[in-house]
Design a protein around this motif. Structure first.
Motif, PDB file in Angstrom:
ATOM      1  N   ASN A   1       0.823  -1.202   0.000  1.00 43.46           N
ATOM      2  CA  ASN A   1       0.000   0.000   0.000  1.00 43.46           C
ATOM      3  C   ASN A   1       0.868   1.267   0.000  1.00 43.46           C
ATOM      4  OD1 ASN A   1      -2.286  -1.581  -0.011  1.00 43.46           O
ATOM      5  ND2 ASN A   1      -2.464  -1.576   2.231  1.00 43.46           N
TER       6      ASN A   1
ATOM      7  N   SER B   1       3.601 -11.378   9.444  1.00 50.44           N
ATOM      8  CA  SER B   1       2.592 -10.991   8.465  1.00 50.44           C
ATOM      9  C   SER B   1       2.254  -9.521   8.661  1.00 50.44           C
ATOM     10  CB  SER B   1       1.331 -11.860   8.616  1.00 50.44           C
ATOM     11  OG  SER B   1       0.758 -11.661   9.897  1.00 50.44           O
TER      12      SER B   1
ATOM     13  N   ASP C   1      -1.260  -6.731   8.548  1.00 50.07           N
ATOM     14  CA  ASP C   1      -2.709  -6.699   8.592  1.00 50.07           C
ATOM     15  C   ASP C   1      -3.263  -6.093   7.317  1.00 50.07           C
ATOM     16  OD1 ASP C   1      -2.282  -4.012   8.786  1.00 50.07           O
ATOM     17  OD2 ASP C   1      -2.828  -3.886  10.919  1.00 50.07           O
ATOM     18  N   SER C   2      -4.562  -5.782   7.304  1.00 44.66           N
ATOM     19  CA  SER C   2      -5.209  -5.276   6.085  1.00 44.66           C
ATOM     20  C   SER C   2      -4.716  -3.902   5.694  1.00 44.66           C
ATOM     21  CB  SER C   2      -6.732  -5.233   6.285  1.00 44.66           C
ATOM     22  OG  SER C   2      -7.058  -4.403   7.388  1.00 44.66           O
ATOM     23  N   THR C   3      -4.156  -3.191   6.645  1.00 42.54           N
ATOM     24  CA  THR C   3      -3.615  -1.866   6.339  1.00 42.54           C
ATOM     25  C   THR C   3      -2.160  -1.923   5.958  1.00 42.54           C
ATOM     26  OG1 THR C   3      -2.984  -1.422   8.622  1.00 42.54           O
ATOM     27  CG2 THR C   3      -5.241  -0.877   7.990  1.00 42.54           C
ATOM     28  N   GLY C   4      -1.605  -3.116   6.040  1.00 36.94           N
ATOM     29  CA  GLY C   4      -0.200  -3.265   5.713  1.00 36.94           C
ATOM     30  C   GLY C   4       0.712  -3.115   6.893  1.00 36.94           C
TER      31      GLY C   4
END
Length: 703
Positions: free
Chosen positions: A7, A78, A80-83
């Motif tokens: 992102n 890893s 998350d969804s926000t990077g």
């Protein structure tokens, strides 16, 4: 170093190689430099970041005396969804690692302070309790590989273990794993046993040790039971249900009944067995059908053997549609016809399976439950030239063992005399229904020369019950001489060896009365203090007496035996009564009875004893007796009868229904010797002695 664009954000992942600089403990100072190519290089000290984003150690005091910041380090696995980066679970924090893995799946097993597991150990693989080393036997050129001392499942190749079995030793020769179990029982029920072994499908809640007392109060509690029991081993055999049943009278786990059909080596199921039942089947399972295979004669109140077709599973179809058996047979019937097939139209065994009116089959079952089967074999002495994993020795003879004993029970007591009770084997039938009449508490069977041997010493009862006693060699007697250990007695006593007591004399409270028959030894008059065993007139008698006070049914209170004396004798059959092999039948005293002498002569022992004859009609019974040493009297209950002696017959009237017949004789002269009343005849005269030595005659004539 690698960059990741997530992102439009760049995250640098730095690889830091950290090497240990020697062994260290929790209080060892961290090195701040290391030597490389002869020069000291600084060490970068890093500290972990916890889940809250805080650095565990933010700074430290260096060897130069100044404070320095640590380099925070965190491992990410890893984003998350926000990077945003996410830490790897579990976190680097040591205690967090332990807490997240302790006793968890794919985790670690926790240990207590002594190094013992604090969580149960469950495995579907092998359990290794150490290894048995490889062994080589040059006599047979046989190498046995290393093996596990403890293992699970069946990988022997003999097809004798279930895949759920646990094996302690025994996988190969010299694979020995002794097992020891130590515990002290302390309560009732299952708390009263060290080791419990139950042959049943039920769980521990269904079949459990039943050591009494079972409760704290009421029935089964302390107030209703005289002892507190404990057992080292508890064995239990149960007539448990088969593992798998199928048929039109049975609904399986899928709630569907099945049609069962047969051929000479199969049983077929339509529809196929459900997966739950199929998983329970095993090769080698015994199989029983309800199809009657032979007719056996009924025997009222005795065990009726099972006469249904049975077999043993040799293979199982993967889809559950059939099983294969080695053939169908009837237990004990001896019918080995290979083509016989259980009937699907009947007759069916309605006694064993009431209400089952269709062909049904029962797999994984038995008809004879044995609590404990002990075997002992003596090995043949022979030279083994070959061997296998089970017996690899070669050119060696068998064991020197030559004495085989199934069980030995040793009992001891250090309590004061008579305070402790020692008991060997107790068998109790608990009912509630009556067993078959061929049931028993003890059986001795086989080819051994002796079925039962009792060797309890001179003062013990070899066999004792509420109706029969078998006493030890010295029997019941007047006493034992302390100096010689001889059995002694008073004149007329005997030594009782065994006794049978009538049921009327055996009552729970001991106050019954009834008959008793005894087997007694040395039934002869002897002198007190004399060694009874040395008496030359010794004999054995069957003795009858009457127990006025009876005996009790409480075996623990039975002492058995009475000294049989001349005063309490009632009726005996005495062997060797005359000291020469004769048999005597006696009444209330030794002087009354009948003696059959060894030579065959019969003697009435009591003075004036009578031989009474029972007539075919009428109530008057004639009898014969010896009035004295000369005269034999023949009489009946209403008359004096006839006296027979050396002179002939005498009596008030002597009659003949037809003729008297005599031998014709002639007195020598009229003064020949005679007694008054004698008479005789010849061809010419009838002679009568009218006075002593005085004859008169009358001529005879024809008509």
């Amino acid at each position: 170093m690698r960059d990741m664009n997530v992102n439009n954000k760049v995250i640098y992942s730095t690889l830091i190689l950290i090497s240990s600089l020697g062994a260290a403990s929790a209080d060892t100072p961290a090195p701040q430099s290391y030597k490389s190519n002869g020069n000291f290089q600084p060490v970068t000290l890093v500290s972990s970041v916890n889940a809250n984003g805080k650095v565990a150690v933010t700074s430290y005091k260096g060897s130069d005396g100044n404070w320095h910041d640590t380099t925070p380090i965190a491992q990410i696995c890893s984003v998350d969804s926000t990077g945003s980066p996410l830490l790897c679970p579990p976190y680097i924090d040591g205690q967090t690692v332990v807490n997240n893995l302790l006793n968890k799946a794919s985790g670690i097993a926790g240990l207590d302070a002594s190094g013992n597991l604090v969580a149960p150990l469950s495995t579907t693989g092998e359990i290794h309790g150490g290894m048995v080393a490889q062994a080589y036997y040059p006599q047979t050129n046989l190498t046995i590989p290393a093996t596990n001392a403890i293992s699970t499942g069946d990988n022997l190749g003999y097809h004798i273990l279930d895949d759920r079995s646990v094996l302690l030793g025994g996988r190969s020769y010299a694979d020995s794993a002794p097992t020891f179990i130590y515990a002290a029982p302390y309560g009732g029920s299952s708390l009263g046993s060290t080791l419990a072994v139950a042959m049943t499908k039920r769980g521990v809640g269904g079949e459990q040790v039943a050591m009494a007392p079972l409760g704290t109060d009421g029935g089964g509690g302390i107030s209703s039971y005289p002892e507190m029991d404990a057992t080292a081993t508890w064995f239990f055999a149960h007539g448990t249900k088969p593992w798998v049943e199928a048929g039109q009278d049975i609904a399986n786990s899928d709630n569907v009944a099945r049609t069962v059909t047969y051929d000479s080596t199969h049983a077929y199921f339509a529809p196929a067995l459900p997966a739950q039942e199929l998983a329970l089947l095993r090769v080698g399972m015994h199989v029983m059908t309800n199809s009657i295979g032979s007719t056996r004669a009924a025997s009222t109140h005795y065990l009726q053997p099972n006469n249904d077709y049975a077999g043993e599973i040799s293979s199982i179809s993967p889809d559950g549609s059939s099983i294969t058996v080695g053939g169908w047979r009837v237990l004990g019937a001896g019918n080995t016809v290979a083509t016989q097939v259980p009937s699907v139209v009947g007759p069916f065994d309605m006694n064993t399976w009431p209400g089952y009116t269709h062909p049904d089959i029962f797999m994984g079952t038995y008809t004879h439950a044995i609590v404990n089967n002990s075997m002992c074999f003596l090995e043949k002495r022979e030279n083994q030239n070959a061997g296998d994993y089970n017996s690899p020795e070669g050119n060696q003879f068998g064991s020197p063992a030559n004495d085989c004993e199934i069980e030995e029970a040793d009992i001891g007591s250090q309590l004061p005399d008579y305070e402790g009770r020692a008991k060997g084997i107790l068998v109790t039938y608990n009912g509630p229904n009556k067993p078959s009449l061929d049931s028993y508490d003890f059986m001795a069977a086989g080819g051994t020369p002796n079925g039962y041997v009792a060797w309890n010493g001179s003062q013990a009862n070899n066999f004792l019950s509420d109706g029969f006693y078998a006493h030890a060699p010295n029997g019941v007697n007047s006493g034992i001489d302390s100096s010689t250990n001889y059995v002694i007695a008073n004149a007329g006593d005997t030594r009782e060896m065994a006794e049978f007591i009538g049921s009327s004399a055996v009552q729970p409270n001991g106050d019954g009365s009834g008959d008793k028959i005894s087997l007694v030894a040395f039934e002869s008059l002897i002198q007190g203090t004399q060694n009874m065993g040395a008496n030359p007139s010794s004999n054995v008698a069957v003795h009858w007496s009457y127990l006025a006070n009876g005996t009790t049914t409480d075996v623990s209170q039975l002492i058995g035996g009475q000294t049989v004396t001349k005063g309490n004798r009632k009726g005996d059959i005495v062997f060797n009564a005359d000291g020469a092999g004769g048999i005597g039948i006696y009444g209330a005293s030794q002087d009354s009875g009948v003696l059959v002498q060894a030579a065959g002569n019969v003697s009435l022992q009591n003075a004036g004893a009578q031989v009474i004859l029972t007539p075919s009609s009428g109530s008057d019974k004639p009898f014969i007796y010896a009035a004295d040493g000369t005269n034999l009297n023949v009489a009946n209950s209403v008359g004096s009868g006839v006296v027979i002696n050396s002179y002939g017959f005498s009596g008030s009237v002597i009659k003949a229904n037809a003729y008297f017949q005599e031998v014709l004789s002639t007195p020598a002269s009229s003064s020949a010797a005679c007694n008054a009343g004698q008479f005789t005849d010849d061809a010419e005269y009838h002679y009568v002695c009218v006075a002593q030595n005085s004859w008169k005659r009358v001529a005879l004539s024809s008509w």
